[in-house]
Write a protein that holds these residues in place. Structure first.
Motif, mmCIF file in Angstrom:
data_model
loop_
_atom_site.group_PDB
_atom_site.id
_atom_site.type_symbol
_atom_site.label_atom_id
_atom_site.label_comp_id
_atom_site.label_asym_id
_atom_site.label_seq_id
_atom_site.Cartn_x
_atom_site.Cartn_y
_atom_site.Cartn_z
ATOM 1 N N LYS A 1 0.604 -1.069 0.004
ATOM 2 C CA LYS A 1 -0.229 0.037 0.112
ATOM 3 C C LYS A 1 0.797 1.272 0.718
ATOM 4 O O LYS A 1 1.869 1.050 0.955
ATOM 5 N N SER A 2 0.620 2.335 -1.046
ATOM 6 C CA SER A 2 1.372 3.130 -1.274
ATOM 7 C C SER A 2 0.952 4.587 0.549
ATOM 8 O O SER A 2 -0.286 4.819 0.874
ATOM 9 N N GLN B 1 1.915 7.587 -2.718
ATOM 10 C CA GLN B 1 0.254 8.086 -3.606
ATOM 11 C C GLN B 1 0.352 8.961 -4.580
ATOM 12 O O GLN B 1 0.017 10.161 -4.563
ATOM 13 N N ASP C 1 -5.766 1.941 -7.976
ATOM 14 C CA ASP C 1 -5.847 0.202 -7.270
ATOM 15 C C ASP C 1 -4.265 0.331 -6.741
ATOM 16 O O ASP C 1 -4.111 -0.584 -5.796
ATOM 17 N N ASN D 1 -3.292 0.708 -3.978
ATOM 18 C CA ASN D 1 -3.832 0.068 -2.791
ATOM 19 C C ASN D 1 -3.204 -1.371 -2.467
ATOM 20 O O ASN D 1 -4.045 -2.406 -2.117
#
Length: 179
Positions: free
Chosen positions: A16-17, A56, A140, A143
């Protein structure tokens, strides 16, 4: 900065970023390098995790009617959040991290997304069509989700079998002999 696309089954793609908090020259260098990597790989979207950065950050550059990708139409999204979605559509997707494999994936037809640009300014976008699908695909990635994770059990098993065979053949052709 030269970036390499991370390919499945690399475990980093499941990471996960983290949100970006510093909008500085390092972020700008990453965005510029991602853009070059995306274009040289014939992609229309790229998430930072696909080049080994768990941030992100994502890029989108949908080709125009002449199949050209202009820097003017580049969208850089930092810390994107889908705030609204509606409708349903199915689209045959591919991924730079899962080369040579395409599969139908169900997505929302329309999305509204809030995000920040490279300088930290808050922006929002409403998208439909290919842009909507690409946004969802890249978010996506942030995530830790690949488009193949959205396949039914039987389609996923078929993918695993075909992909392993393809990787084996790729190894053989690179070395010229069986390993």
């Amino acid at each position: 900065m030269k970036l390499t696309i991370v390919e499945y089954p690399d475990k980093r793609l499941k990471e996960k970023s983290k949100p970006v908090v510093k909008f500085d020259s390092e972020l700008h260098k990453l965005l510029d390098a991602m853009y070059e990597s995306m274009l040289s790989s014939n992609g229309i979207g790229l998430a930072a995790i696909q080049v080994g950065y768990a941030k992100q950050v994502l890029l989108l550059n949908i080709p125009d009617e002449n199949d050209a990708q202009s820097r003017d139409s580049l969208i850089e999204m930092i810390n994107p959040v889908v705030v609204e979605s509606s409708g349903e559509t199915t689209y045959q997707e591919g991924c730079l991290s899962v080369p040579s494999f395409y599969e139908d994936v169900n997505r929302f037809e329309r999305v509204s997304v809030n995000y920040q640009d490279r300088d930290g300014n808050t922006k929002s976008i409403e998208a439909d069509g290919l842009l909507s699908i690409a946004i969802q695909h890249e978010i996506d990635h942030l995530n830790g989700i690949l488009f193949i994770d959205k396949l039914s059990y039987s389609r996923r098993k078929k993918f695993e079998k075909e992909y392993k065979k393809m990787l084996k053949e790729k190894k053989i052709s690179k070395s010229g002999t069986k390993e």
